[in-house]
Motif scaffolding. Sequence first.
Motif, PDB file in Angstrom:
ATOM      1  N   ASP A  79      49.621   6.801   1.968  1.00  0.00           N
ATOM      2  CA  ASP A  79      48.155   7.418   2.199  1.00  0.00           C
ATOM      3  C   ASP A  79      48.126   7.863   3.514  1.00  0.00           C
ATOM      4  O   ASP A  79      47.709   6.956   4.535  1.00  0.00           O
ATOM      5  N   MET A  80      48.279   8.859   3.688  1.00  0.00           N
ATOM      6  CA  MET A  80      48.552   9.468   5.335  1.00  0.00           C
ATOM      7  C   MET A  80      47.024   9.518   5.772  1.00  0.00           C
ATOM      8  O   MET A  80      46.943   9.320   6.957  1.00  0.00           O
ATOM      9  N   GLU A  81      45.806   9.590   5.111  1.00  0.00           N
ATOM     10  CA  GLU A  81      44.618   9.670   5.701  1.00  0.00           C
ATOM     11  C   GLU A  81      44.288   8.343   6.189  1.00  0.00           C
ATOM     12  O   GLU A  81      43.776   8.267   7.327  1.00  0.00           O
ATOM     13  N   TYR A  82      44.809   7.420   5.336  1.00  0.00           N
ATOM     14  CA  TYR A  82      44.361   5.988   5.884  1.00  0.00           C
ATOM     15  C   TYR A  82      45.197   5.803   7.228  1.00  0.00           C
ATOM     16  O   TYR A  82      44.799   5.237   8.161  1.00  0.00           O
ATOM     17  N   ALA A  83      46.450   6.309   7.271  1.00  0.00           N
ATOM     18  CA  ALA A  83      47.341   6.109   8.464  1.00  0.00           C
ATOM     19  C   ALA A  83      46.943   6.734   9.517  1.00  0.00           C
ATOM     20  O   ALA A  83      46.923   6.001  10.805  1.00  0.00           O
ATOM     21  N   GLN A  84      46.347   7.813   9.549  1.00  0.00           N
ATOM     22  CA  GLN A  84      45.843   9.003  10.840  1.00  0.00           C
ATOM     23  C   GLN A  84      44.632   8.119  11.127  1.00  0.00           C
ATOM     24  O   GLN A  84      44.503   7.754  12.581  1.00  0.00           O
ATOM     25  N   GLU A  85      43.801   7.471  10.469  1.00  0.00           N
ATOM     26  CA  GLU A  85      42.583   6.799  10.868  1.00  0.00           C
ATOM     27  C   GLU A  85      42.969   5.300  11.473  1.00  0.00           C
ATOM     28  O   GLU A  85      42.541   5.314  12.687  1.00  0.00           O
ATOM     29  N   PHE A  86      44.159   4.652  11.004  1.00  0.00           N
ATOM     30  CA  PHE A  86      44.682   3.475  11.473  1.00  0.00           C
ATOM     31  C   PHE A  86      45.123   3.871  13.041  1.00  0.00           C
ATOM     32  O   PHE A  86      44.757   2.790  14.020  1.00  0.00           O
ATOM     33  N   PHE A  87      45.440   5.016  13.313  1.00  0.00           N
ATOM     34  CA  PHE A  87      46.154   5.119  14.702  1.00  0.00           C
ATOM     35  C   PHE A  87      45.079   5.943  15.887  1.00  0.00           C
ATOM     36  O   PHE A  87      45.662   5.969  16.756  1.00  0.00           O
ATOM     37  N   SER A  88      43.966   6.136  14.936  1.00  0.00           N
ATOM     38  CA  SER A  88      43.034   7.116  15.822  1.00  0.00           C
ATOM     39  C   SER A  88      42.800   6.723  17.292  1.00  0.00           C
ATOM     40  O   SER A  88      42.752   7.395  18.217  1.00  0.00           O
ATOM     41  N   SER A  89      42.667   5.404  17.199  1.00  0.00           N
ATOM     42  CA  SER A  89      42.123   5.054  18.855  1.00  0.00           C
ATOM     43  C   SER A  89      43.307   5.226  19.747  1.00  0.00           C
ATOM     44  O   SER A  89      42.865   5.558  20.860  1.00  0.00           O
ATOM     45  N   LEU A  90      44.308   4.818  19.642  1.00  0.00           N
ATOM     46  CA  LEU A  90      45.463   4.788  20.293  1.00  0.00           C
ATOM     47  C   LEU A  90      46.057   6.288  20.517  1.00  0.00           C
ATOM     48  O   LEU A  90      46.094   6.591  21.518  1.00  0.00           O
ATOM     49  N   HIS A  91      45.882   6.839  19.512  1.00  0.00           N
ATOM     50  CA  HIS A  91      45.951   8.496  19.452  1.00  0.00           C
ATOM     51  C   HIS A  91      45.005   9.154  20.476  1.00  0.00           C
ATOM     52  O   HIS A  91      45.524   9.710  21.238  1.00  0.00           O
ATOM     53  N   ASP A  92      43.838   8.820  20.316  1.00  0.00           N
ATOM     54  CA  ASP A  92      42.870   9.486  21.171  1.00  0.00           C
ATOM     55  C   ASP A  92      43.040   9.180  22.640  1.00  0.00           C
ATOM     56  O   ASP A  92      43.035   9.886  23.505  1.00  0.00           O
ATOM     57  N   ASN A  93      43.237   7.964  22.814  1.00  0.00           N
ATOM     58  CA  ASN A  93      43.389   7.350  24.400  1.00  0.00           C
ATOM     59  C   ASN A  93      44.818   8.014  24.911  1.00  0.00           C
ATOM     60  O   ASN A  93      44.810   8.184  26.012  1.00  0.00           O
ATOM     61  N   PHE A  94      45.819   8.015  24.127  1.00  0.00           N
ATOM     62  CA  PHE A  94      47.241   8.735  24.588  1.00  0.00           C
ATOM     63  C   PHE A  94      46.741  10.312  25.062  1.00  0.00           C
ATOM     64  O   PHE A  94      46.981  10.645  26.231  1.00  0.00           O
ATOM     65  N   GLN A  95      46.023  10.847  24.122  1.00  0.00           N
ATOM     66  CA  GLN A  95      45.560  12.238  24.569  1.00  0.00           C
ATOM     67  C   GLN A  95      44.600  12.342  25.756  1.00  0.00           C
ATOM     68  O   GLN A  95      45.073  13.477  26.506  1.00  0.00           O
ATOM     69  N   ILE A  96      43.863  11.568  25.791  1.00  0.00           N
ATOM     70  CA  ILE A  96      42.829  11.588  26.956  1.00  0.00           C
ATOM     71  C   ILE A  96      43.753  11.379  28.070  1.00  0.00           C
ATOM     72  O   ILE A  96      43.315  12.100  29.199  1.00  0.00           O
ATOM     73  N   ALA A  97      44.666  10.469  28.173  1.00  0.00           N
ATOM     74  CA  ALA A  97      45.323   9.980  29.338  1.00  0.00           C
ATOM     75  C   ALA A  97      46.151  11.409  29.735  1.00  0.00           C
ATOM     76  O   ALA A  97      46.541  11.681  30.885  1.00  0.00           O
ATOM     77  N   TYR A  98      46.827  11.724  28.725  1.00  0.00           N
ATOM     78  CA  TYR A  98      47.638  12.930  28.977  1.00  0.00           C
ATOM     79  C   TYR A  98      46.917  14.081  29.586  1.00  0.00           C
ATOM     80  O   TYR A  98      47.457  14.468  30.595  1.00  0.00           O
ATOM     81  N   ALA A  99      45.813  14.346  28.969  1.00  0.00           N
ATOM     82  CA  ALA A  99      44.960  15.424  29.793  1.00  0.00           C
ATOM     83  C   ALA A  99      44.554  15.245  30.941  1.00  0.00           C
ATOM     84  O   ALA A  99      44.519  16.093  31.791  1.00  0.00           O
ATOM     85  N   GLU A 100      44.591  13.999  31.605  1.00  0.00           N
ATOM     86  CA  GLU A 100      44.221  13.784  32.987  1.00  0.00           C
ATOM     87  C   GLU A 100      45.444  13.424  33.659  1.00  0.00           C
ATOM     88  O   GLU A 100      45.506  12.824  34.866  1.00  0.00           O
ATOM     89  N   GLY A 101      46.721  13.659  33.140  1.00  0.00           N
ATOM     90  CA  GLY A 101      47.705  13.308  33.907  1.00  0.00           C
ATOM     91  C   GLY A 101      48.017  12.209  34.204  1.00  0.00           C
ATOM     92  O   GLY A 101      49.092  11.763  35.021  1.00  0.00           O
ATOM     93  N   LYS A 102      47.614  11.079  33.383  1.00  0.00           N
ATOM     94  CA  LYS A 102      47.770   9.742  33.733  1.00  0.00           C
ATOM     95  C   LYS A 102      49.130   9.389  32.885  1.00  0.00           C
ATOM     96  O   LYS A 102      49.077   8.556  31.779  1.00  0.00           O
TER      97      LYS A 102
END
Length: 230
Positions: A79-102
Amino acid sequence: MPELAVPLELDFTSETYKSAYSRINAIVIEGEYEANSNYIQLADILADNKEELHRLAKMENRHMKGFQACGQNLQITPDMEYAQEFFSSLHDNFQIAYAEGKIVTCLLIQSLIIEAFAIAAYNIYIPVADPFARKITEGVVKDEYLHLNFGEEWLKANFETAKEELEAANRANLPIVWRMLNQVEDDARVLGMEKEALVEDFMISYGEALSNIGFSTRDIMRMSAYGLTA
Ligand code: Y39
Ligand code: FE
Ligand code: FE
């Protein structure tokens, strides 16, 4: 003494087992997929470690394929949709940090938190896995120690400048791991994995990593406490 906490019977063909497996298997596949892309992104900003990071990314891709085979072997559809939702917070935090060069925050999220989570999950899963998945997972977990070690070494070499950002990133992301563990608790139990064992193994790997990087026992106690309020 008999092994503790191994349920008397696990029926890998039961609908209950397969339903839980369709979510946990998806989580692992999604995690490996995101780990692959996280290491490719890290390779783009850590020029000195480019080749090594591409090697780690390749391993994650191999892991993903291995776990897809585990799902096929048990005849489940992840159930890949469930899994994407499961990881979404860490995923978003990684992408935000990456965009900020952190870089430090990105490494804490992927190479410390997610790798320690993987190590805990795979170690606890191996003794209760079906024979096919056990073989695959035994090969995978060895690589995850290398990935955790990469993060440790880089952060240790940059400890003085990274310390403050690590503390902030820990504070923001450790509670998310606790929420993820709570979310997966029931399905994990169906597969024969107890939440207490997952928490214990996670904290051992994560705490040891923080220690190797240069944090004091006092720091580690304080940083670990942020999970508890989730
Ligand atoms: O670095 C990696 O390979 C990590 C992506 C993999 C994450 C695995 C996350 C496992 C959580 C499963 C929870 C099951 C109890
Ligand atoms: Fe992996
Ligand atoms: Fe990994």
